[in-house]
Every structure is written in C-alpha cells, then in structure tokens.
Design a protein around this motif. Sequence first.
Motif, PDB file in Angstrom:
ATOM      1  N   GLY A  56      -1.814   3.334 -12.904  1.00 31.88           N
ATOM      2  CA  GLY A  56      -2.463   3.159 -11.609  1.00 31.88           C
ATOM      3  C   GLY A  56      -1.472   3.311 -10.482  1.00 31.88           C
ATOM      4  O   GLY A  56      -0.776   4.322 -10.410  1.00 31.88           O
ATOM      5  N   TYR A  57      -1.387   2.321  -9.586  1.00 32.34           N
ATOM      6  CA  TYR A  57      -0.523   2.436  -8.409  1.00 32.34           C
ATOM      7  C   TYR A  57       0.733   1.554  -8.566  1.00 32.34           C
ATOM      8  O   TYR A  57       1.292   1.470  -9.645  1.00 32.34           O
ATOM      9  N   ASP A  58       1.132   0.891  -7.503  1.00 31.72           N
ATOM     10  CA  ASP A  58       2.433   0.221  -7.563  1.00 31.72           C
ATOM     11  C   ASP A  58       2.448  -1.039  -8.422  1.00 31.72           C
ATOM     12  O   ASP A  58       3.510  -1.611  -8.646  1.00 31.72           O
ATOM     13  N   ASN A 105      -9.541   8.759   1.160  1.00 32.30           N
ATOM     14  CA  ASN A 105      -9.681   7.478   0.478  1.00 32.30           C
ATOM     15  C   ASN A 105      -8.344   7.069  -0.133  1.00 32.30           C
ATOM     16  O   ASN A 105      -7.974   5.906  -0.091  1.00 32.30           O
ATOM     17  N   ASP A 106      -7.650   8.049  -0.662  1.00 33.57           N
ATOM     18  CA  ASP A 106      -6.360   7.840  -1.312  1.00 33.57           C
ATOM     19  C   ASP A 106      -5.300   8.643  -0.533  1.00 33.57           C
ATOM     20  O   ASP A 106      -5.028   9.765  -0.891  1.00 33.57           O
ATOM     21  N   ASN A 107      -4.669   8.170   0.597  1.00 31.89           N
ATOM     22  CA  ASN A 107      -4.484   6.776   0.844  1.00 31.89           C
ATOM     23  C   ASN A 107      -4.654   6.380   2.322  1.00 31.89           C
ATOM     24  O   ASN A 107      -4.245   5.297   2.705  1.00 31.89           O
ATOM     25  N   GLN A 130     -14.038  13.326  -6.677  1.00 25.52           N
ATOM     26  CA  GLN A 130     -13.255  13.943  -5.597  1.00 25.52           C
ATOM     27  C   GLN A 130     -11.783  13.529  -5.638  1.00 25.52           C
ATOM     28  O   GLN A 130     -10.979  14.023  -4.841  1.00 25.52           O
ATOM     29  N   TYR A 131     -11.420  12.597  -6.536  1.00 28.47           N
ATOM     30  CA  TYR A 131     -10.063  12.046  -6.606  1.00 28.47           C
ATOM     31  C   TYR A 131      -9.014  13.165  -6.674  1.00 28.47           C
ATOM     32  O   TYR A 131      -9.129  14.094  -7.448  1.00 28.47           O
ATOM     33  N   HIS A 132      -7.983  13.043  -5.854  1.00 33.83           N
ATOM     34  CA  HIS A 132      -6.880  14.007  -5.827  1.00 33.83           C
ATOM     35  C   HIS A 132      -7.360  15.448  -5.614  1.00 33.83           C
ATOM     36  O   HIS A 132      -6.862  16.386  -6.249  1.00 33.83           O
ATOM     37  N   SER A 133      -8.338  15.594  -4.697  1.00 31.32           N
ATOM     38  CA  SER A 133      -8.746  16.943  -4.293  1.00 31.32           C
ATOM     39  C   SER A 133      -9.128  16.907  -2.811  1.00 31.32           C
ATOM     40  O   SER A 133      -9.283  15.826  -2.233  1.00 31.32           O
ATOM     41  N   THR A 179       0.843  -1.205   0.000  1.00 30.40           N
ATOM     42  CA  THR A 179       0.000   0.000   0.000  1.00 30.40           C
ATOM     43  C   THR A 179       0.871   1.247   0.000  1.00 30.40           C
ATOM     44  O   THR A 179       1.967   1.240   0.559  1.00 30.40           O
ATOM     45  N   HIS A 180       0.403   2.312  -0.650  1.00 27.23           N
ATOM     46  CA  HIS A 180       1.218   3.524  -0.735  1.00 27.23           C
ATOM     47  C   HIS A 180       0.921   4.463   0.436  1.00 27.23           C
ATOM     48  O   HIS A 180      -0.165   4.464   0.991  1.00 27.23           O
ATOM     49  N   THR A 181       1.944   5.240   0.783  1.00 23.15           N
ATOM     50  CA  THR A 181       1.916   6.039   2.023  1.00 23.15           C
ATOM     51  C   THR A 181       2.298   7.495   1.769  1.00 23.15           C
ATOM     52  O   THR A 181       2.743   8.173   2.678  1.00 23.15           O
ATOM     53  N   CYS A 182       2.165   7.945   0.523  1.00 18.62           N
ATOM     54  CA  CYS A 182       2.808   9.208   0.143  1.00 18.62           C
ATOM     55  C   CYS A 182       1.848  10.372  -0.028  1.00 18.62           C
ATOM     56  O   CYS A 182       2.272  11.464  -0.386  1.00 18.62           O
ATOM     57  N   HIS A 183       0.545  10.146   0.180  1.00 19.32           N
ATOM     58  CA  HIS A 183      -0.397  11.237  -0.061  1.00 19.32           C
ATOM     59  C   HIS A 183      -0.666  12.004   1.227  1.00 19.32           C
ATOM     60  O   HIS A 183      -0.802  11.412   2.276  1.00 19.32           O
ATOM     61  N   PRO A 184      -0.780  13.334   1.118  1.00 24.51           N
ATOM     62  CA  PRO A 184      -1.087  14.141   2.323  1.00 24.51           C
ATOM     63  C   PRO A 184      -2.549  13.963   2.729  1.00 24.51           C
ATOM     64  O   PRO A 184      -3.040  12.836   2.739  1.00 24.51           O
TER      65      PRO A 184
HETATM   66 ZN    ZN Z   1      -3.244   9.099  -5.619  1.00 27.15          ZN
END
Ligand code: ZN
Length: 444
Positions: A289-291, A188-190, A317-320, A179-184
Amino acid sequence: MHSVSTGVGEELFQLAAKLYPICRSITGEGVRRSLAIIGEQLPLVVHEVPSGSAAYDWEVPLEWNIDDAAVFSPDGERVVDFQNHNLHVVSYSEPVAATLSLEDLDQKLHSLPEHPEWIPYRTSYYRRAWGFCLRHDARLGLRSGDYRVEIRSSLAPGSLTYGELAVPGRDRHEVLFFTHTCHPSLANDNAAGMAVTTALAKWVASAPRRFSYRFVFAPGTIGSLCWLKANERSLGRIRAGLVLALLGDPGSLTYKMSRDGEAWTDSIATYALSQIDAASRVLPFSPYGYDERQLCSPGFNLPIGRLTRSANGGYPQYHSSADDLGLIRPVHLEESLAACRMFVDVLEEDARYVNRSPKGEPRLGKRGLYGAVGGVTPAQCEHAMLWVLNQSDGSKSLLDIARRSGVPFGVVREAASALEAAGLLESETRDKREMQRQRKRGQR
Ligand code: ZN
C-alpha cells in the motif's frame, strides 16, 4: 463552532484542483511547488535531503526535473505531448533526443488495451530508463515511419523535499498524519490526500489541543524513510496516527488496521468510520500500500493505520489519466475530512474514569443530573450516565463505553463530565496521582 457543511467540500476540491496539474515525482520542482501551495495555508517547514543521503536500505536518488517532452510523427506533429498531460512521460525518464523506427519506438510505449482512452501512470525511479505513456487507441493509430523523440529532463544532484507541520499540545505525545506528495496529475491519488491533510492540519492548529500533532507531506517510500531516519529518536512519542490517501472518490471510507491491529488508533478509527459511513470498511494490515509499509515495518511498528475511500488499486481508474478531477467530489472530500476530525475529537476526549460511588447506583435525581447532557432526553441522559458509572472501574475508556453501549461518544463524554462535576467520577490519572500522594504521605 463547526462551519456550515456546504463550502468545506468545495474548498477541499478547489485545493485539489490547484495541486492536480503539477508534475510531481519523488523529487524535483513539482513537489516544491505543491508544498508552496500548501504552505499558503499552513506554516509548513520544508526539509531538503540531499541526493545520495542514505535512508536505511535506500538512498535519495538524483533530483529529476522536466521541461518538455514529445514524440513527433514522421510529419513533425507532436503525437505524444507532455504539454497536454504530464502522465505522457514515464516519471524519472532520463533525457533523450533520438529518431527511431515505429518498431523501436513501440518498445518505449505504455498503454492500457483494456481502457484504450486512458493514459497509464508509469515510473522508473531506481532504474535509468525513458518512456512514454499514451492512449491505446492513439498507439494503434501510429503509422510506420521514423519518429523523433525528445525528453528535456534532468537527473542531477539535488535533493528530496518534504514538508512538515508540528502543532504542539499540552501533552508531548504525538499524533502523526502522513500523506504522499509524489504523484503527477492524478486527482484522487494524491491531490485529494494532500487537500484533506491540509484542511485537517488547519483545523487541528485552530484550537488548543491535548496531544501534539505532526503532519508530514512527503514523497512515498523514500520520503517516509527519510522522515523516519531524521526522526528516529523521537518516534517513541507517537501514540496514534493515520496515513491519508485516496480521499475523494465515491468509494466507502476504508480503514486499514495498524500492524498490531490492537492499537488505540485502530479502536478510534473503526469507531469514527462506523459513525460517519454505515458502509465503511475495515481491512486487516498488509505490508503493501502506501507509507504504512515503512511506518509499520517491524523496526518501527508505529501505531498507525491508513484511511482511504477506495483502497490502492481498488478502482479501475487507479494510476491512470481517468483518476482526474471528474473522479473526486466535494461531498466525498468533505466526508473524509469529517472522519479525520472525528478521529481527532475522540483522541482528544477519550479517557478512563473511576466511579467514586461504586456500591449500588448513586441517586442521580438528588444531584440534579437528569437532563445534565445537552441534546438528549432525560431518559437518554440517565441511560448514558448508568453506562458510564457501571463501566468506569479505571480499566474501560469512554470509547470502550460508547462502543459497548451504542451511546454516541459525544453523549458519553458529556455524561462523564457531568458525573465528574457532581463528584461521582474521578479521572483515572488524577486517581493515580492521589494514590501517589497518599503513598508519599505514608512514607513520611
Ligand atoms: Zn499511487
């Protein structure tokens, strides 16, 4: 025993809510603080990869940290304020302290005209830059004049941080969850993915397992590349796995196939989703997509799929800033965890058997096998046993039988155990071992 379902979703939500406010990026203190919170629940091993380290065609960048940032209006008011929302600053913004005209400032602003109340999420990891993100209606309200901008950030040699938990099982072959851990501050993401992966890891570690499991919490792209680089020699052990992300929104569960589309992971995940959510969807593989972009690149081609609810970019709402705690719900988080747990349950229990009495139907009644399966009627029990006996020629797994017959996997599993106990079924591996022993005896 499974705990009562109420409460699990709430716990997942609370963890997501605790992770949500932290300003994460691909490096920096935000990731470390997030891993420390997850580490309160799991004996996570934290790895630090120094800036400048090569990971295939990529390099770990300078570490980014930020204390504060704001745009000050001509009368000194903080009109764009990092303290109010960490999405207000373009992630990886270099430090700046300057005064600009509104016209020049405007070149550094990002907003969403189609959603004037939402703050967009923007990054500039590999190109040195700075910028602010804001509500489009706030941007339209800026009067002409001189604006002071300050970003108190640092870009300095440091490291990239990822967390890892290995749960050894009887078999050294591994199942990988990533799972990714890099979003502020995006819920939902992430935050949702981190919360579900944490709960899954806790549950997997709570009982003895057939397979070994590995859970990786890493920044997207460069984090998975660093992990791949550090583990390249042991990747051959991976038998199955999932990239986990976007697990709290109201969208239906969505599985994205592995690169080959025919991995064991693919059969198990599509089956688990079909049992849990009638509206679940299966998407073909794509190198986006992701990893999975890295894990399923041709040089690794790992048998890994991806589980989300809505897909990346698949909800407005993605990336907002609208991807907030109001978008995710305990009930959705809990259903996502249930899908992961069923994936693990089937992985753990799937096996191939050989019918020891394949000529005609063996008589179940004289062996006391009617009613040998809990929770189903004698007729359903017979139905399941006949399917297992008919299909167990060593080439079909219990999962294949469940899919073909429509009998739930758990019932097929129990029927196989009862038949094995009655001597009518033998596990394929044991059968092979017996053949090897006979061959050895023959050689003597
Ligand atoms: Zn993202």
